[in-house]
Design a protein around this motif. Structure first.
Motif, PDB file in Angstrom:
ATOM      1  N   THR A   6       0.848  -1.177   0.000  1.00  0.00           N
ATOM      2  CA  THR A   6       0.000   0.000   0.000  1.00  0.00           C
ATOM      3  C   THR A   6       0.889   1.234   0.000  1.00  0.00           C
ATOM      4  O   THR A   6       1.877   1.300   0.725  1.00  0.00           O
ATOM      5  N   GLN A   7       0.536   2.204  -0.822  1.00  0.00           N
ATOM      6  CA  GLN A   7       1.322   3.423  -0.924  1.00  0.00           C
ATOM      7  C   GLN A   7       0.543   4.597  -0.363  1.00  0.00           C
ATOM      8  O   GLN A   7      -0.676   4.665  -0.496  1.00  0.00           O
ATOM      9  N   SER A   8       1.262   5.520   0.216  1.00  0.00           N
ATOM     10  CA  SER A   8       0.630   6.748   0.685  1.00  0.00           C
ATOM     11  C   SER A   8       0.430   7.673  -0.510  1.00  0.00           C
ATOM     12  O   SER A   8       1.059   7.508  -1.558  1.00  0.00           O
ATOM     13  N   ILE A   9      -0.411   8.673  -0.309  1.00  0.00           N
ATOM     14  CA  ILE A   9      -0.612   9.669  -1.367  1.00  0.00           C
ATOM     15  C   ILE A   9       0.712  10.358  -1.669  1.00  0.00           C
ATOM     16  O   ILE A   9       1.049  10.598  -2.824  1.00  0.00           O
ATOM     17  N   SER A  10       1.469  10.652  -0.633  1.00  0.00           N
ATOM     18  CA  SER A  10       2.775  11.296  -0.817  1.00  0.00           C
ATOM     19  C   SER A  10       3.686  10.444  -1.697  1.00  0.00           C
ATOM     20  O   SER A  10       4.355  10.968  -2.599  1.00  0.00           O
ATOM     21  N   ASP A  11       3.710   9.132  -1.452  1.00  0.00           N
ATOM     22  CA  ASP A  11       4.530   8.232  -2.277  1.00  0.00           C
ATOM     23  C   ASP A  11       4.093   8.284  -3.738  1.00  0.00           C
ATOM     24  O   ASP A  11       4.919   8.372  -4.648  1.00  0.00           O
ATOM     25  N   ILE A  12       2.803   8.218  -3.961  1.00  0.00           N
ATOM     26  CA  ILE A  12       2.283   8.213  -5.330  1.00  0.00           C
ATOM     27  C   ILE A  12       2.618   9.532  -6.033  1.00  0.00           C
ATOM     28  O   ILE A  12       3.050   9.536  -7.188  1.00  0.00           O
ATOM     29  N   ILE A  13       2.460  10.646  -5.333  1.00  0.00           N
ATOM     30  CA  ILE A  13       2.789  11.948  -5.927  1.00  0.00           C
ATOM     31  C   ILE A  13       4.258  11.994  -6.306  1.00  0.00           C
ATOM     32  O   ILE A  13       4.620  12.433  -7.400  1.00  0.00           O
ATOM     33  N   ARG A  14       5.136  11.549  -5.417  1.00  0.00           N
ATOM     34  CA  ARG A  14       6.577  11.625  -5.668  1.00  0.00           C
ATOM     35  C   ARG A  14       7.052  10.613  -6.711  1.00  0.00           C
ATOM     36  O   ARG A  14       8.026  10.866  -7.417  1.00  0.00           O
ATOM     37  N   GLU A  15       6.379   9.478  -6.821  1.00  0.00           N
ATOM     38  CA  GLU A  15       6.820   8.424  -7.738  1.00  0.00           C
ATOM     39  C   GLU A  15       6.239   8.550  -9.144  1.00  0.00           C
ATOM     40  O   GLU A  15       6.803   8.016 -10.093  1.00  0.00           O
ATOM     41  N   ARG A  16       5.122   9.253  -9.298  1.00  0.00           N
ATOM     42  CA  ARG A  16       4.482   9.360 -10.599  1.00  0.00           C
ATOM     43  C   ARG A  16       5.421  10.012 -11.607  1.00  0.00           C
ATOM     44  O   ARG A  16       6.127  10.953 -11.319  1.00  0.00           O
ATOM     45  N   GLU A 128      -1.432   4.665  -9.432  1.00  0.00           N
ATOM     46  CA  GLU A 128      -1.723   3.704  -8.357  1.00  0.00           C
ATOM     47  C   GLU A 128      -2.046   2.327  -8.939  1.00  0.00           C
ATOM     48  O   GLU A 128      -1.755   1.303  -8.333  1.00  0.00           O
ATOM     49  N   LYS A 129      -2.628   2.300 -10.144  1.00  0.00           N
ATOM     50  CA  LYS A 129      -2.988   1.042 -10.816  1.00  0.00           C
ATOM     51  C   LYS A 129      -1.898   0.580 -11.786  1.00  0.00           C
ATOM     52  O   LYS A 129      -2.134  -0.288 -12.623  1.00  0.00           O
ATOM     53  N   GLU A 130      -0.722   1.223 -11.698  1.00  0.00           N
ATOM     54  CA  GLU A 130       0.424   0.908 -12.565  1.00  0.00           C
ATOM     55  C   GLU A 130       0.120   1.182 -14.045  1.00  0.00           C
ATOM     56  O   GLU A 130       0.559   0.466 -14.936  1.00  0.00           O
ATOM     57  N   ILE A 131      -0.650   2.238 -14.255  1.00  0.00           N
ATOM     58  CA  ILE A 131      -0.966   2.715 -15.600  1.00  0.00           C
ATOM     59  C   ILE A 131      -0.275   4.066 -15.761  1.00  0.00           C
ATOM     60  O   ILE A 131      -0.391   4.937 -14.900  1.00  0.00           O
ATOM     61  N   GLY A 132       0.444   4.217 -16.865  1.00  0.00           N
ATOM     62  CA  GLY A 132       1.160   5.448 -17.116  1.00  0.00           C
ATOM     63  C   GLY A 132       0.340   6.423 -17.944  1.00  0.00           C
ATOM     64  O   GLY A 132      -0.519   6.021 -18.742  1.00  0.00           O
ATOM     65  N   VAL A 133       0.630   7.694 -17.742  1.00  0.00           N
ATOM     66  CA  VAL A 133      -0.052   8.765 -18.463  1.00  0.00           C
ATOM     67  C   VAL A 133       0.989   9.804 -18.846  1.00  0.00           C
ATOM     68  O   VAL A 133       1.897  10.093 -18.076  1.00  0.00           O
ATOM     69  N   CYS A 134       0.832  10.365 -20.037  1.00  0.00           N
ATOM     70  CA  CYS A 134       1.616  11.525 -20.419  1.00  0.00           C
ATOM     71  C   CYS A 134       0.624  12.622 -20.817  1.00  0.00           C
ATOM     72  O   CYS A 134      -0.200  12.430 -21.708  1.00  0.00           O
ATOM     73  N   TRP A 135       0.688  13.742 -20.106  1.00  0.00           N
ATOM     74  CA  TRP A 135      -0.205  14.882 -20.337  1.00  0.00           C
ATOM     75  C   TRP A 135       0.470  15.783 -21.347  1.00  0.00           C
ATOM     76  O   TRP A 135       1.500  16.377 -21.079  1.00  0.00           O
ATOM     77  N   LYS A 136      -0.106  15.900 -22.536  1.00  0.00           N
ATOM     78  CA  LYS A 136       0.473  16.692 -23.622  1.00  0.00           C
ATOM     79  C   LYS A 136      -0.344  17.957 -23.861  1.00  0.00           C
ATOM     80  O   LYS A 136      -1.569  17.943 -23.782  1.00  0.00           O
ATOM     81  N   THR A 137       0.379  19.027 -24.171  1.00  0.00           N
ATOM     82  CA  THR A 137      -0.238  20.300 -24.544  1.00  0.00           C
ATOM     83  C   THR A 137       0.450  20.808 -25.808  1.00  0.00           C
ATOM     84  O   THR A 137       0.869  21.949 -25.885  1.00  0.00           O
ATOM     85  N   ASN A 138       0.565  19.933 -26.793  1.00  0.00           N
ATOM     86  CA  ASN A 138       1.285  20.249 -28.031  1.00  0.00           C
ATOM     87  C   ASN A 138       0.541  21.277 -28.883  1.00  0.00           C
ATOM     88  O   ASN A 138      -0.667  21.465 -28.748  1.00  0.00           O
ATOM     89  N   LEU A 139       1.293  21.889 -29.799  1.00  0.00           N
ATOM     90  CA  LEU A 139       0.718  22.915 -30.676  1.00  0.00           C
ATOM     91  C   LEU A 139      -0.434  22.395 -31.530  1.00  0.00           C
ATOM     92  O   LEU A 139      -1.325  23.163 -31.889  1.00  0.00           O
TER      93      LEU A 139
END
Length: 188
Positions: A6-16, A128-139
């Motif tokens: 189990t991970q804390s919110i702090s862990d998830i924020i720092r590891e993402r 948290e579910k081991e799914i990655g995301v990349c947030w893009k704001t491309n032109l």
């Protein structure tokens, strides 16, 4: 199957991390919908819930890829269209998050803040579910042809394009500036 700690919110924020290389493994669409149903608990002024979502999966990813590639110059298209089409089609999901462009500055600022908070919630929930995301704001998000082809309505702003999928490796953390270097305290 190994049990995950189990991970804390702090862990998830720092590891993402922002993930750019995804496994082609499918993710059940219900998982994405469930993550979004939790992410919408972001703070939003007046409970306006200013967001809307456009999800590309399966053959729809071809529509997304073509809309991006159509914004390229002829030289860019010649150099990288084939590789980029393959890259976009290898990512399990593309999620476009939009909001209304309210002409009143205060409401527009409140809405973009709320929608950004929703996107961060989504990224953390996915991690948290081991799914990655990349947030893009491309032109390409600003190009009328892209916006039309992907279903963005007139009067809507694209706050982000999220690439979503499982990841094999986690990029190393980049150093962050200590808050103490940016914090101003006023006590009088």
């Amino acid at each position: 199957m190994q049990e995950r700690k189990t991970q804390s919110i702090s862990d998830i924020i720092r590891e993402r991390r922002s993930i750019r290389d995804f496994k082609p493994d499918p993710i059940d669409k219900d998982v994405i919908v469930s993550l979004l149903n939790d992410a919408v608990y972001a703070p939003n002024h007046g409970k306006r819930e200013p967001w809307r979502f456009i999800l590309f999966e399966g053959e729809g990813k071809k529509t997304f890829a073509e809309a991006v590639i159509d914004t390229y110059s002829p030289e860019q298209r010649e150099k990288k269209a084939t590789d980029m089409a393959a890259y976009y089609q290898n990512i399990p999901y593309h999620l476009i998050v939009v909001m209304p462009e309210d002409p009143r500055q205060k409401k527009w600022e409140e809405d973009i803040c709320a929608t950004s908070a929703l996107i961060q919630n989504f990224q953390l929930l996915a991690w948290e579910k081991e799914i990655g995301v990349c947030w893009k704001t491309n032109l390409y998000s600003l190009e009328p042809s892209f916006r039309e082809k992907v279903g963005v309505e007139p009067g809507e702003k694209i706050v982000g394009v999220l690439h979503i999928g499982y990841f094999e490796k986690i990029p190393k953390a980049k150093k962050r500036t200590l808050v103490e270097e940016k914090l101003v305290t006023i006590n009088e």
